[in-house]
Design an enzyme around this catalytic site. Structure first.
Site, PDB file in Angstrom:
ATOM      1  N   ASP A  46     -69.088 -19.896 -44.570  1.00 30.75           N
ATOM      2  CA  ASP A  46     -68.812 -18.494 -44.889  1.00 30.75           C
ATOM      3  C   ASP A  46     -68.567 -17.673 -43.623  1.00 30.75           C
ATOM      4  O   ASP A  46     -69.492 -17.438 -42.849  1.00 30.75           O
ATOM      5  CB  ASP A  46     -69.995 -17.923 -45.680  1.00 30.75           C
ATOM      6  CG  ASP A  46     -69.748 -16.503 -46.156  1.00 30.75           C
ATOM      7  OD1 ASP A  46     -68.581 -16.067 -46.155  1.00 30.75           O
ATOM      8  OD2 ASP A  46     -70.720 -15.834 -46.532  1.00 30.75           O
TER       9      ASP A  46
ATOM     10  N   ASP B  79     -62.079 -13.601 -45.134  1.00 33.99           N
ATOM     11  CA  ASP B  79     -63.392 -14.080 -45.562  1.00 33.99           C
ATOM     12  C   ASP B  79     -63.322 -15.403 -46.313  1.00 33.99           C
ATOM     13  O   ASP B  79     -62.941 -15.431 -47.482  1.00 33.99           O
ATOM     14  CB  ASP B  79     -64.040 -13.014 -46.443  1.00 33.99           C
ATOM     15  CG  ASP B  79     -65.398 -13.461 -46.932  1.00 33.99           C
ATOM     16  OD1 ASP B  79     -65.996 -14.343 -46.280  1.00 33.99           O
ATOM     17  OD2 ASP B  79     -65.841 -12.970 -47.965  1.00 33.99           O
TER      18      ASP B  79
END
Ligand code: NAG
Ligand code: NAG
Ligand code: NAG
Ligand code: NAG
Ligand code: NAG
Length: 504
Positions: free
Chosen positions: A85, A284
């Site tokens: 992430d 992201d």
């Protein structure tokens, strides 16, 4: 490679093949394979959304997926598979005694601190992270050995999720300032060296930087390279663009300026418009879909024939549009900045791993329903998630606050790895986008003529904007749950409004 320890020997064949890869990499870089896989989820997290059966939701999550890497923690090493992430900054793992693991949900592994000789608690009760999708994890911060891709960080600070509604851990690799502890304590001095920083401290890489190659939607795996770039994983030039700080002046997340968007198909070329240009977008990897402002998303949907389903709370599109010849060209950092092509086969996603649902009425009646990769959002930060990132080769330089962007080379099997030479060296082989001060020049805001629209139809007919209120009939409403594991709550005090560009 430095730091190779016996804990690696306890691992299975999958990790051993990554070790082999890692050993071919030159000094100063660390390479991990990352696998696209479904993210198992906690029953309560999903039940909160709507209430259909667990079975249906797990299928949904299977179709969705994220990028995961297998690593080992502790001594001897305990194998866990964690989601990568870029939108958060803590590494954490579910505690083997967490109730979600007791219910058997932690298929990707959990950590039993009592079985590690090197486990030390460093922040009792101080680990507490929340994600934008409402999920969270809480417990202690601890230090232990962290081994991945054949390299070892000897004393990494991590979170132990004792109370968590997420059944798998994450490897958050964003800015250290975005660690959950910084947000919770409102104190910058509570920062600890997170994984990319610890890799530098341990001499594994030269600077705080990494490159992400997610590869094709249909491919099983991509890779992340810490401390270097792979010049055979992209086409054309690698261009450096600025990351923007939040309005308090700190660099919290990977915000770049999206400055143009074109829809191109055999029938025409439309320049799309938005009141929000330049649009601050966060790159992201922990978010599955992409989220842009309503005005430009309405135009995108009209071009491709996607429609918003009130019932699913999600834009959907006939699955047959995967084979459309149309594509989008995303422009960054002003008129002379890099452009990334995103084809329709990267933007039309299956809703389930089983038989797809079908439109029950309207012009698409009888066709399979898919999820569209670009959704609307009411406010910044807007997000470019995996549906965008797969089409790009993205280098994250957390020291110079720059992103390197190039068009991905899908399925490339060649490799030419170049390490960052030293701390604070700029991205190798990359040129800086010229004239980035021009990001604030708004393109002329005229509505496009939608000349490209008919070319997005795989049948060659006219673009389909017929509204089908019942597109979702027969489907449980929780199919709209997209995975958004973005940004620890430090973002709460990092305002990311359209004002960010005036700071520079
Ligand atoms: C490990 O890191 C913690 C926190 O940064 C520190 O307090 C501790 O002294 C370190 N331990 C070793 C053995 O380096
Ligand atoms: C990449 O490989 C996958 C799986 O083998 C395949 O389905 C896909 O079409 C390939 N993509 C390209 C652009 O060649
Ligand atoms: C689409 O139009 C833009 C603006 O006129 C132009 O810069 C671009 O090259 C065109 N692209 C294609 C593929 O025709
Ligand atoms: C997205 O657009 C639809 C249809 O225009 C609207 O009903 C919905 O509220 C919007 N969602 C968000 C999050 O803005
Ligand atoms: C949609 O479904 C509802 C309930 O099944 C039905 O009453 C309604 O007539 C349908 N609407 C359309 C436009 O087909």
């Amino acid at each position: 490679m430095k730091g190779y320890t016996s804990s690696a020997l306890l691992l299975g064949p999958a990790l051993l093949s990554q070790l082999a890869l890692a050993q071919q990499a030159p000094n100063g870089v660390v390479h991990w394979g990352i696998q696209k896989r479904h993210a198992p989820n906690a029953p309560n997290r999903l039940l909160r959304r709507a209430g259909p059966t667990h079975q249906a939701i797990l299928q949904n999550e299977q179709a969705r997926g994220g990028y995961f890497a297998t690593c080992a923690m502790g001594t001897p090493g305990q194998k866990v598979t964690l989601q990568l992430d870029t939108g958060s900054s803590d590494v954490w793992v579910p505690d083997s005694t967490a109730s979600i693991c007791n219910k058997g949900a932690c298929d990707l592994g959990s950590f039993d601190p009592s079985k590690s000789e090197t486990y030390t608690v460093v922040g009792q009760g101080e680990f507490d992270i929340s994600y934008v999708d409402g999920s969270s994890s809480k417990g202690d911060y601890f230090t232990d050995v962290f081994n991945i891709g054949g390299t070892t960080v000897t004393n990494l600070t991590m979170g132990l999720g004792a109370q968590t509604d997420i059944a798998y851990g994450l490897v958050g690799i964003g800015y250290a300032i975005n660690e959950a502890i910084v947000g919770n304590s409102h104190s910058l001095s509570s920062q600890y060296p997170n994984l990319p920083v610890a890799m530098v401290d341990d001499g594994l890489i030269n600077t705080i930087a990494y490159s992400l190659w997610l590869n094709d939607l249909d491919a099983g795996e991509g890779s992340i390279l810490f401390g270097g770039i792979d010049t055979k994983k992209y086409k054309g030039d690698l261009t450096r663009i600025r990351i923007y700080p939040s309005s308090n002046g700190y660099y919290f997340s990977f915000i770049v300026a999206l400055t143009s968007l074109q829809a191109i198909s055999p029938s025409g070329n439309d320049t799309l418009t938005s009141q929000e240009f330049p649009i601050p977008v966060v790159l992201d990897s922990g978010t599955t879909l992409s989220y842009l402002p309503q005005d430009i998303v309405d135009q995108i949907w009209q071009e491709v024939g996607a429609e918003y389903s009130d019932r699913l709370e999600l834009a959907v599109i006939p699955c047959s549009k995967k084979s459309s010849n149309g594509y989008f060209s995303f422009g960054f950092a002003g008129p002379d900045g890099p452009r990334i092509t995103v084809r329709m086969d990267e933007l039309v996603l299956d809703l389930t791993s089983g038989d797809p649902p079908k439109y029950t009425s309207g012009p698409n009646k009888g066709q399979d329903v898919c999820e569209f990769g670009i959704q609307n959002s009411t406010s910044a930060p807007y997000l470019l998630g995996d549906t965008f990132l797969r089409s790009a080769y993205v280098v994250y330089d957390l020291v110079n606050n720059e992103i390197g962007l190039a068009e991905t080379d899908f399925n490339s099997t060649e490799s030419n790895i170049v390490a960052f030479a030293s701390m604070s060296a700029t991205i190798p082989s990359a040129t800086q986008a010229p004239n980035q001060a021009a990001v604030t020049n708004r393109p002329v805001a005229t509505m496009p003529s939608f000349a490209a629209s008919s070319g997005f139809s795989d049948t060659g007919g006219s673009g389909n904007d017929g509204k089908d209120e019942n597109a979702s009939a027969g489907m449980p409403s929780a199919f709209g749950v997209a995975q958004m594991s973005v940004m620890g709550i430090a973002m709460v005090f990092a305002m990311v409004g359209s004002g960010v560009f005036v700071l520079l």
